[in-house]
Design a protein around this motif. Structure first.
Motif, PDB file in Angstrom:
ATOM      1  N   GLY A 185       0.541   2.754  -5.221  1.00  0.00           N
ATOM      2  CA  GLY A 185       1.500   3.332  -4.206  1.00  0.00           C
ATOM      3  C   GLY A 185       2.898   2.824  -4.147  1.00  0.00           C
ATOM      4  N   ASN A 186       3.016   2.072  -5.262  1.00  0.00           N
ATOM      5  CA  ASN A 186       4.377   1.337  -5.332  1.00  0.00           C
ATOM      6  C   ASN A 186       5.544   2.420  -5.817  1.00  0.00           C
ATOM      7  N   ILE A 187       6.480   2.541  -5.016  1.00  0.00           N
ATOM      8  CA  ILE A 187       7.595   3.767  -5.022  1.00  0.00           C
ATOM      9  C   ILE A 187       8.949   3.536  -5.809  1.00  0.00           C
ATOM     10  N   SER A 188       9.605   4.029  -6.828  1.00  0.00           N
ATOM     11  CA  SER A 188      10.810   3.811  -7.233  1.00  0.00           C
ATOM     12  C   SER A 188      11.484   5.011  -6.859  1.00  0.00           C
ATOM     13  N   VAL A 212       1.460   6.199   6.032  1.00  0.00           N
ATOM     14  CA  VAL A 212       2.618   6.610   5.217  1.00  0.00           C
ATOM     15  C   VAL A 212       2.260   7.510   4.149  1.00  0.00           C
ATOM     16  N   ILE A 213       2.783   8.603   3.982  1.00  0.00           N
ATOM     17  CA  ILE A 213       2.662   9.484   2.986  1.00  0.00           C
ATOM     18  C   ILE A 213       3.992   9.991   2.131  1.00  0.00           C
ATOM     19  N   ALA A 214       3.821   9.591   0.803  1.00  0.00           N
ATOM     20  CA  ALA A 214       5.175   9.438  -0.061  1.00  0.00           C
ATOM     21  C   ALA A 214       4.858  10.540  -0.941  1.00  0.00           C
ATOM     22  N   VAL A 230      11.160  -1.087  -7.456  1.00  0.00           N
ATOM     23  CA  VAL A 230      10.210  -0.607  -6.431  1.00  0.00           C
ATOM     24  C   VAL A 230      10.955  -0.682  -5.075  1.00  0.00           C
ATOM     25  N   ARG A 231      11.142   0.368  -4.378  1.00  0.00           N
ATOM     26  CA  ARG A 231      12.170   0.271  -3.086  1.00  0.00           C
ATOM     27  C   ARG A 231      11.146   0.331  -2.049  1.00  0.00           C
ATOM     28  N   VAL A 232       9.973   0.612  -2.104  1.00  0.00           N
ATOM     29  CA  VAL A 232       8.780   0.829  -1.119  1.00  0.00           C
ATOM     30  C   VAL A 232       7.436   0.319  -1.804  1.00  0.00           C
ATOM     31  N   PRO A 233       7.105  -0.901  -1.501  1.00  0.00           N
ATOM     32  CA  PRO A 233       5.627  -1.357  -1.933  1.00  0.00           C
ATOM     33  C   PRO A 233       4.608  -0.721  -1.791  1.00  0.00           C
ATOM     34  N   GLY A 234       3.638  -0.750  -2.368  1.00  0.00           N
ATOM     35  CA  GLY A 234       2.334  -0.183  -2.374  1.00  0.00           C
ATOM     36  C   GLY A 234       1.752  -0.557  -0.880  1.00  0.00           C
ATOM     37  N   ILE A 235       1.935  -1.800  -0.608  1.00  0.00           N
ATOM     38  CA  ILE A 235       1.050  -2.262   0.661  1.00  0.00           C
ATOM     39  C   ILE A 235       1.492  -1.627   1.792  1.00  0.00           C
ATOM     40  N   LEU A 236       2.632  -0.488   1.801  1.00  0.00           N
ATOM     41  CA  LEU A 236       3.147   0.236   2.908  1.00  0.00           C
ATOM     42  C   LEU A 236       2.536   1.608   2.927  1.00  0.00           C
ATOM     43  N   VAL A 237       2.033   1.889   1.692  1.00  0.00           N
ATOM     44  CA  VAL A 237       1.777   3.427   1.463  1.00  0.00           C
ATOM     45  C   VAL A 237       0.458   3.651   1.459  1.00  0.00           C
TER      46      VAL A 237
END
Length: 658
Positions: A185-188, A212-214, A230-237
């Motif tokens: 779930g790490n997001i770039s 959180v849905i990406a 990575v702008r949003v780390p997987g721990i949040l997703v």
């Protein structure tokens, strides 16, 4: 066991419960998680669930025809909306106006910053943004209808100053969007034009126990994404949804543009020249207000033309254009790409950009206007029976060091011809913009005056300035008659003292050589010295002092001539047609004080504008200086000659005593 967070859109949307608070990302037509909106709409149409959702969003996110958040208009799906812009979802706006849902129209920057407050577990946000507008509880508290009764904006006093406190609404579900995700779930965001508030929204939902849905366009293997990408780390997703290309367009008009994404830099020298019409006249006149080496924000509509004029006049290197969405530098995009920029220097999160704006980082903004009244109040949020919303307008207009409102004088069928250096009204617009009272107050003229904020109103035929007495007509375009083309098409009579012609260069289809004005390259030509009479003549006729550095340039030009004179001088200053930003009068008086202490025997000045004389007299008197501001050149020179005779009489006596 390591969890693979990639699931289908339908599976992700199935996690949303009745009465959840949902936030989504997107700016106008860009960066919209279309697949998630479509899946939510599909579930509701097919099952009637989930019902009673609260939607929170900053800028509009849709095409105004049913895409984006416009998909959420179905009866029963939404029960409350907290948004900065309703114009991109007209059916939702209509439901609000018909009292079918509760609604709040908050400033875009406030909502953006409230995400951070939610993430940090704070109860809300203190801000001065919105004071004296419809957001202020004394004037409606941002409620869009009578069904909406709960107060989420409160007026408070801190250390004797008025503030607004915005209550934070806890978030259950966050829709965000990126380019790539790994199974964790790490997001770039490498192919996105903007990052907006995705990180803050994800934190707000995650720390509230929500989901959180990406939405992304591709899945990459573990370890592929570099940590700094990575702008949003997987721990949040919680969930990752891979969208089809059509559902993951950069914006509704562009599938992907590498220059807008910052992946490449492209040449922009060949930008098409604007046609000399009403829109270009407005943009050209507004461009005269651009501060050298300043940071500028441009609104949608007529203000967008300033970017093209700046490029044409080759002054782009001397200003930095920004958007509230987070783009810094480059060439601002328009149309469906509005909010992003080609060849941007950088892209920061939207809430960080509003921190910069609210803290006074903007030197100037140029924004559109739908209505304006005699007090200088401006409406862009609700007019003609339409709920449009304020967007970032309130944050930007209240906090910029100087404000220019730009737009045509009337609207609805207006036809204007610019020829032979003159403006001709071929057909007048059906609706007036300058009204007796604005329908909704998105910008408060009196509040701006109380803070000495310089404000101009630029149209194709004239220019107004905000003064303590209200709107004053200060410039008129060549070919325009005040009695024929201006006053009959206003619902009030502005202050008319000494309007001057708008700069003739604006109406000629050739370069204006604006860079010389912007950088004060010809300022030394305005200072001359008469050695025989020991008089320094300073001609500031038509000169505009925009920022403090302009005063610094003027002081250096004067000092240079004084040093060459080799003695203290008398000075006469022509201020006819001179303009100075409201917040610079004290700096101007400080310059005069410095020159009197070091280079002048005496100084006097003249200006036909009674308002300018009054403001100068006040500023000079506060510094303990004798004003000596006259209406006529002859009076100023007569005073100077009298002072010179007095000095010559006193000098021998002083020498004898010595």
């Amino acid at each position: 066991m390591k969890k693979n967070k990639v699931i289908s859109a339908d599976e992700a949307i199935a996690l949303i419960r009745q009465n959840d608070v949902v936030t989504t990302t997107g700016f106008v037509q860009s960066c919209i998680p279309e697949a998630l909106h479509a899946a939510l709409e599909k579930r509701f149409v097919e099952t009637g669930s989930p019902r009673g959702l609260t939607l929170i969003m900053t800028a509009g996110a849709g095409d105004s025809k049913g895409l984006g958040t416009g998909r959420l208009h179905h009866d029963g799906l939404l029960t409350r909306v907290i948004a900065a812009n309703f114009g991109r979802m007209p059916k939702v706006a209509k439901a609000a106006q018909e009292n079918k849902i509760r609604g709040y129209n908050l400033p875009q920057g406030v909502i953006s910053q409230l995400y951070r407050a939610c993430a940090a577990g704070q109860p809300g946000l203190f801000s001065k943004v919105g004071l004296q507008t419809y957001v202020d509880p004394r004037y409606g508290g941002a409620k869009v209808n009578t069904l909406t009764t709960d107060d989420i904006v409160k007026l408070v006093e801190v250390d004797g100053e008025e503030w607004l406190f915005y209550t934070a609404t806890k978030i259950d579900v966050a829709f965000i969007r990126g380019t790539s995700a790994d199974p964790s779930g790490n997001i770039s965001f490498e192919k996105e034009a903007l990052t907006l508030d995705c990180l803050a929204q994800a934190m707000a939902a995650r720390n509230n126990g929500g989901i959180v849905i990406a939405q992304v366009e591709r899945i990459v293997d573990d370890g592929f994404l570099l940590p700094k990408d990575v702008r949003v780390p997987g721990i949040l997703v919680d969930c990752v949804v891979v969208a089809e290309p059509e559902m993951h367009r950069m914006n509704y008009g562009v599938q992907h543009d590498a220059a807008l994404a910052g992946q490449i830099r492209v040449p922009v020298a060949g930008m098409r020249k604007m046609k000399l019409d009403a829109r270009k006249v407005i943009a050209r006149r507004a461009a005269f207000e651009l501060p050298p080496n300043g940071v500028v924000n441009l609104g949608v509509g007529a203000p967008e033309g300033i970017a093209a004029v700046a490029n044409e006049e080759k002054i782009t290197p001397y200003i930095t254009l920004t958007t509230e969405a987070g783009a810094v530098g480059g060439v601002l995009a328009s149309g469906s790409s509005f909010g992003s920029a080609t060849n941007a220097d950088c892209v920061i999160d939207q809430n960080q950009m509003f921190d910069f704006y609210d803290g006074g980082g903007l030197d100037m903004t140029c924004l559109g206007m739908a209505e304006c009244d005699a007090l200088g109040n401006v409406n862009t949020s609700m007019f003609g029976g339409r709920l449009n919303g304020c967007g970032g307008f309130i944050n930007i207009s209240q906090n910029a060091r100087s404000v220019v409102f730009a737009g045509t004088f009337t609207v609805g069928g207006l036809e204007v011809e610019v020829d032979d250096g003159k403006v001709r009204i071929v057909q007048e617009g059906k609706s007036q913009k300058f009204v007796s009272q604005v329908e909704q107050n998105t910008f408060s003229g009196p509040y701006a005056q109380s803070r000495s904020q310089p404000v101009l109103y630029v149209t194709e035929r004239c220019v107004f300035q905000l003064t303590g007495d209200g709107l004053e007509l200060i410039e008129v375009a060549p070919g325009i008659d005040i009695e024929r083309d201006i006053l009959p098409h206003m619902a009030f009579k502005p202050i008319i003292r000494n309007p001057v012609p708008m700069d003739a260069r604006i109406f000629r289809d050739e370069p204006m050589e604006l860079v010389a004005d912007l950088l004060n390259l010809n300022l030394s030509d305005r200072v001359s010295y008469d050695a025989e009479r020991n008089i320094l003549f300073i001609n500031l006729e038509g000169w505009y002092c925009r920022v403090k550095s302009d005063l610094d340039d003027l002081r250096m030009a004067i000092v240079d001539v004084c040093r060459k004179a080799g003695q203290r001088v008398h000075s006469v200053v022509n201020h006819d047609g001179f303009r100075i930003n409201e917040n610079l009068y004290d700096d101007y008086a400080g310059m005069v004080q410095y020159l009197l202490a070091n280079y002048y025997v005496s100084t006097t000045r003249y200006a036909t504008s009674a308002f300018l004389r009054l403001k100068m007299e006040e500023a000079l008197s506060r510094r303990g200086l004798a004003p000596h501001v006259f209406e006529r050149k002859e009076d100023a020179q007569a005073f100077l000659e009298g002072t010179d005779r007095k000095v010559r009489r006193i000098s021998p006596a002083v020498a004898s005593a010595a």
